[in-house]
Scaffold this motif. Structure first.
Motif, PDB file in Angstrom:
ATOM      1  N   ASP A 222      -9.943  -1.212  -7.116  1.00 37.93           N
ATOM      2  CA  ASP A 222     -10.321  -2.262  -6.169  1.00 37.93           C
ATOM      3  C   ASP A 222      -9.202  -2.491  -5.142  1.00 37.93           C
ATOM      4  OD1 ASP A 222     -11.008  -4.690  -4.876  1.00 37.93           O
ATOM      5  OD2 ASP A 222     -12.107  -5.377  -6.636  1.00 37.93           O
ATOM      6  N   PRO A 223      -9.507  -2.418  -3.844  1.00 40.67           N
ATOM      7  CA  PRO A 223      -8.465  -2.586  -2.820  1.00 40.67           C
ATOM      8  C   PRO A 223      -7.756  -3.938  -2.865  1.00 40.67           C
ATOM      9  CG  PRO A 223     -10.469  -1.691  -1.850  1.00 40.67           C
ATOM     10  CD  PRO A 223     -10.819  -2.099  -3.249  1.00 40.67           C
ATOM     11  N   LYS A 224      -8.396  -4.956  -3.434  1.00 37.66           N
ATOM     12  CA  LYS A 224      -7.778  -6.278  -3.387  1.00 37.66           C
ATOM     13  C   LYS A 224      -6.646  -6.444  -4.394  1.00 37.66           C
ATOM     14  CE  LYS A 224     -11.018  -8.667  -6.506  1.00 37.66           C
ATOM     15  NZ  LYS A 224     -12.130  -9.625  -6.576  1.00 37.66           N
ATOM     16  N   TYR A 225      -6.570  -5.517  -5.363  1.00 31.07           N
ATOM     17  CA  TYR A 225      -5.500  -5.600  -6.359  1.00 31.07           C
ATOM     18  C   TYR A 225      -4.423  -4.559  -6.073  1.00 31.07           C
ATOM     19  CZ  TYR A 225      -8.824  -8.373  -9.101  1.00 31.07           C
ATOM     20  OH  TYR A 225      -9.709  -9.327  -9.523  1.00 31.07           O
TER      21      TYR A 225
ATOM     22  N   VAL B 247      -9.932  -5.578   6.519  1.00 28.47           N
ATOM     23  CA  VAL B 247      -8.808  -6.455   6.209  1.00 28.47           C
ATOM     24  C   VAL B 247      -9.000  -7.022   4.807  1.00 28.47           C
ATOM     25  CG1 VAL B 247      -7.569  -8.538   6.866  1.00 28.47           C
ATOM     26  CG2 VAL B 247      -8.477  -7.005   8.635  1.00 28.47           C
ATOM     27  N   VAL B 248      -8.083  -6.673   3.915  1.00 28.47           N
ATOM     28  CA  VAL B 248      -8.164  -7.120   2.531  1.00 28.47           C
ATOM     29  C   VAL B 248      -6.834  -7.747   2.156  1.00 28.47           C
ATOM     30  CG1 VAL B 248      -8.446  -6.407   0.134  1.00 28.47           C
ATOM     31  CG2 VAL B 248      -9.829  -5.337   1.914  1.00 28.47           C
ATOM     32  N   THR B 249      -6.886  -8.901   1.576  1.00 25.14           N
ATOM     33  CA  THR B 249      -5.672  -9.534   1.071  1.00 25.14           C
ATOM     34  C   THR B 249      -5.356  -8.954  -0.297  1.00 25.14           C
ATOM     35  OG1 THR B 249      -6.151 -11.580   2.248  1.00 25.14           O
ATOM     36  CG2 THR B 249      -4.584 -11.703   0.413  1.00 25.14           C
TER      37      THR B 249
ATOM     38  N   PHE C 232      -4.399   0.733  -8.290  1.00 23.31           N
ATOM     39  CA  PHE C 232      -4.562   2.171  -8.056  1.00 23.31           C
ATOM     40  C   PHE C 232      -5.045   2.516  -6.648  1.00 23.31           C
ATOM     41  CE2 PHE C 232      -6.949   6.195  -8.348  1.00 23.31           C
ATOM     42  CZ  PHE C 232      -6.016   7.008  -8.973  1.00 23.31           C
ATOM     43  N   TYR C 233      -5.573   1.561  -5.919  1.00 23.18           N
ATOM     44  CA  TYR C 233      -6.122   1.855  -4.587  1.00 23.18           C
ATOM     45  C   TYR C 233      -5.100   2.614  -3.745  1.00 23.18           C
ATOM     46  CZ  TYR C 233      -8.146   1.215   0.038  1.00 23.18           C
ATOM     47  OH  TYR C 233      -8.653   1.441   1.289  1.00 23.18           O
ATOM     48  N   VAL C 234      -5.579   3.589  -2.963  1.00 24.62           N
ATOM     49  CA  VAL C 234      -4.717   4.560  -2.307  1.00 24.62           C
ATOM     50  C   VAL C 234      -3.606   3.916  -1.485  1.00 24.62           C
ATOM     51  CG1 VAL C 234      -6.432   4.835  -0.442  1.00 24.62           C
ATOM     52  CG2 VAL C 234      -4.654   6.575  -0.770  1.00 24.62           C
ATOM     53  N   LYS C 235      -3.939   2.991  -0.585  1.00 24.16           N
ATOM     54  CA  LYS C 235      -2.908   2.404   0.277  1.00 24.16           C
ATOM     55  C   LYS C 235      -1.896   1.601  -0.536  1.00 24.16           C
ATOM     56  CE  LYS C 235      -4.440   4.007   4.187  1.00 24.16           C
ATOM     57  NZ  LYS C 235      -5.166   3.151   5.143  1.00 24.16           N
ATOM     58  N   ASN C 236      -2.399   0.867  -1.523  1.00 27.25           N
ATOM     59  CA  ASN C 236      -1.497   0.058  -2.342  1.00 27.25           C
ATOM     60  C   ASN C 236      -0.577   0.953  -3.179  1.00 27.25           C
ATOM     61  OD1 ASN C 236      -2.997  -2.010  -1.251  1.00 27.25           O
ATOM     62  ND2 ASN C 236      -4.273  -2.282  -3.079  1.00 27.25           N
ATOM     63  N   SER C 237      -1.125   2.046  -3.698  1.00 27.10           N
ATOM     64  CA  SER C 237      -0.312   2.993  -4.463  1.00 27.10           C
ATOM     65  C   SER C 237       0.715   3.670  -3.563  1.00 27.10           C
ATOM     66  CB  SER C 237      -1.213   4.050  -5.111  1.00 27.10           C
ATOM     67  OG  SER C 237      -2.026   3.493  -6.119  1.00 27.10           O
ATOM     68  N   GLN C 238       0.288   4.086  -2.398  1.00 27.05           N
ATOM     69  CA  GLN C 238       1.215   4.763  -1.483  1.00 27.05           C
ATOM     70  C   GLN C 238       2.350   3.846  -1.047  1.00 27.05           C
ATOM     71  OE1 GLN C 238      -1.502   6.185   1.532  1.00 27.05           O
ATOM     72  NE2 GLN C 238      -1.760   8.171   0.533  1.00 27.05           N
ATOM     73  N   ASN C 239       2.064   2.583  -0.855  1.00 24.61           N
ATOM     74  CA  ASN C 239       3.122   1.642  -0.476  1.00 24.61           C
ATOM     75  C   ASN C 239       4.183   1.544  -1.562  1.00 24.61           C
ATOM     76  OD1 ASN C 239       1.909   1.079   1.978  1.00 24.61           O
ATOM     77  ND2 ASN C 239       0.872  -0.775   1.248  1.00 24.61           N
TER      78      ASN C 239
END
Length: 489
Positions: free
Chosen positions: A418-421, A45-47, A424-431
């Motif tokens: 970094d997933p918190k930003y 879980v990352v904010t 580029f993190y995969v899930k954040n980019s895909q969203n």
């Protein structure tokens, strides 16, 4: 010789052969029907937060309205048969011509519509995306059986009325999504630049394009286009809060602009005519054209000083003549996005600006060959980030030769993944990509019968055809592979 294939002004004919020579170093069979050999583990879980950009650049509100990733606009151009046939004829005489024809312009977004009173200039543009928008050589417009083709265009609002602008813009570029089934690569890259504080990147967004030949009964819907901010005098004015002044020397770096040799014969002003021989210098001056010789002096001195210094002398020079932090941020985004048709690898696709105080600013440009569309490197997802390009191209290597700047580069690459930003993190980019594709999905099918659906693959001519953006396989997803190949701090 590879040189003819490297120039953006040539089509990618022969790239299948080149791809075979530069084969991707992927070790696993990318067939998706096999069980996932390396499934993605559930994320902790990352904010997710927006990256804390210091003194963020805010483009003027009127200009923001045009370059919008949140809403889809529609541009309609009406052109007489006579003017459209001129456009086709100009292309036949010289595909690289910059001749305008007259068109009327309408714009609709969010339930509101606007029409410009006077005609605008319309011309064909692009490098490998430059095409004849109808028929084949010698053919005129067919009202009964038109053969439409995707092509890229420039709209010049002031061409026939020097006082006319549209939401403060004088020009806009309309680019079709050549070789990008995802309809997202360049939009994603420019957005990532902005999220990471690289204010020199052009603005871009989505629009749709309809072209109506005035005498025809039916308009032609050309589909979804990218609308891009041109890098010109107005680009500088849009960033007047960031530059010292907007009256310095703006250059375009064409193929071969290595910044290695201070050869004044390669510094000039582009000359494109309709019937004569074109001349495109390696370094093409875009502003202050009456002061070409003094602009050459400035560029020659920068190249000489850059190449002649090292160690503490180099660091002192760079800190004085560049915004080094901004440049390092720029190249961190460039490399993590896998852009190989760039300055470092291919001496191509960039602008640069000398402000009135003499400071050099690098301007990234043309990012459709990215996010897994791999060529000229073995594998754009795995290529060493410290050995990305040609070691004979000095600018990046000179900067990274300073240990402090090299550490900053690695730091920024790690911040990007970094997933918190929301970077580029995969899930954040895909969203973000899913949101953009949902915005345009129902408008992609078009009357050219080209690029009719949203897919998930790199360009067909690349050397790593297995890459995807939406998958969850750590052996085929570009975001995951690129992030896994970033060195730790």
């Amino acid at each position: 010789m590879l040189k003819p294939l490297l120039r953006k002004t040539h089509l990618f004919a022969g790239l299948f052969f080149l791809s075979a020579l530069i084969s991707c170093s992927h070790d696993d069979d990318p067939v998706t029907t096999k069980p996932d050999p390396d499934p993605v583990k559930p994320d902790p879980v990352v904010t997710v937060t927006e990256y804390p950009v210091q003194n963020p650049f805010v483009i003027p509100k009127e200009v923001q309205y045009l370059y919008d990733n949140e809403n889809l606009s529609n541009i309609t151009l009406e052109v007489t048969t006579e003017e459209w046939n001129k456009l086709l004829s100009y292309y036949d005489q010289n595909p690289n011509n910059e001749e305008y024809v007259a068109a009327t312009f309408s714009y609709a977004k969010g339930g509101s519509a606007e029409n410009l009173t006077n005609t605008v200039g319309l011309r064909i543009r692009g490098n490998t995306s430059r095409r004849r928008p109808e028929g084949t050589t010698g053919q005129t417009h067919s009202a009964t059986a038109p053969d439409w083709h995707h092509a890229s265009f420039t709209l010049n609002f002031k061409k026939f009325d020097k006082k006319q602008t549209f939401h403060e813009a004088e020009k806009v570029n309309l680019k079709w999504f050549k070789d990008d089934a995802n309809y997202v690569r360049e939009v994603y890259c420019y957005d990532l630049f902005e999220r990471f504080g690289v204010w020199t990147a052009p603005q871009s967004g989505y629009t749709t394009l309809t072209i109506k030949i005035k005498e025809d009964n039916k308009p032609a819907y050309f589909g979804v286009y990218q609308i891009i901010e041109p890098v010109d005098e107005l680009y500088l004015k849009n960033r007047k809060t960031k530059f010292t002044t907007t009256t310095g020397n703006l250059w375009k770096g064409n193929y071969g602009a290595s910044l290695k040799y201070a050869d004044r014969s390669k510094m000039d002003i582009e000359n494109i005519t309709l019937t004569g021989k074109d001349y495109t210098p390696v370094y093409d001056l875009k502003t202050n054209k009456k002061s070409l010789e003094s602009a050459k002096d400035q560029l020659s001195d920068f190249i000489t000083q850059l190449n002649g210094k090292s160690g503490d002398d180099l660091k002192a020079y760079l800190s004085q003549k560049m915004d080094v932090d901004l440049f390092v941020r720029t190249y961190a985004v460039n490399v993590i996005c896998g852009m190989w048709d760039d300055y470092w690898k291919n001496t191509n696709n960039f602008y640069f600006y000398f402000d009135a105080d003499g400071k050099f600013y690098f301007i990234p440009y043309d990012y459709d060959n990215s996010l897994g569309t791999s060529l000229l490197v073995n594998d754009s997802g795995k290529q060493n980030v410290l050995n990305w390009g040609d070691p004979s191209n000095p600018l990046v290597l000179k900067v990274l030769s300073i240990p402090e700047y090299k550490a900053l580069y690695i730091k920024y690459l790690n911040e990007l993944k970094d997933p918190k930003y929301n970077l580029f993190y995969v899930k954040n980019s895909q969203n973000r990509i899913t949101k953009w594709q949902d915005l345009i999905r129902n408008r992609v099918a078009n009357d050219t019968d080209e690029d009719m659906y949203i897919g998930d693959a790199p360009a067909y001519w690349g050397n790593c055809s297995f890459y995807n953006l939406h998958g969850s396989n750590a052996l085929t997803n570009y975001f995951m592979i690129r992030a896994a190949n970033i060195p730790a701090q």
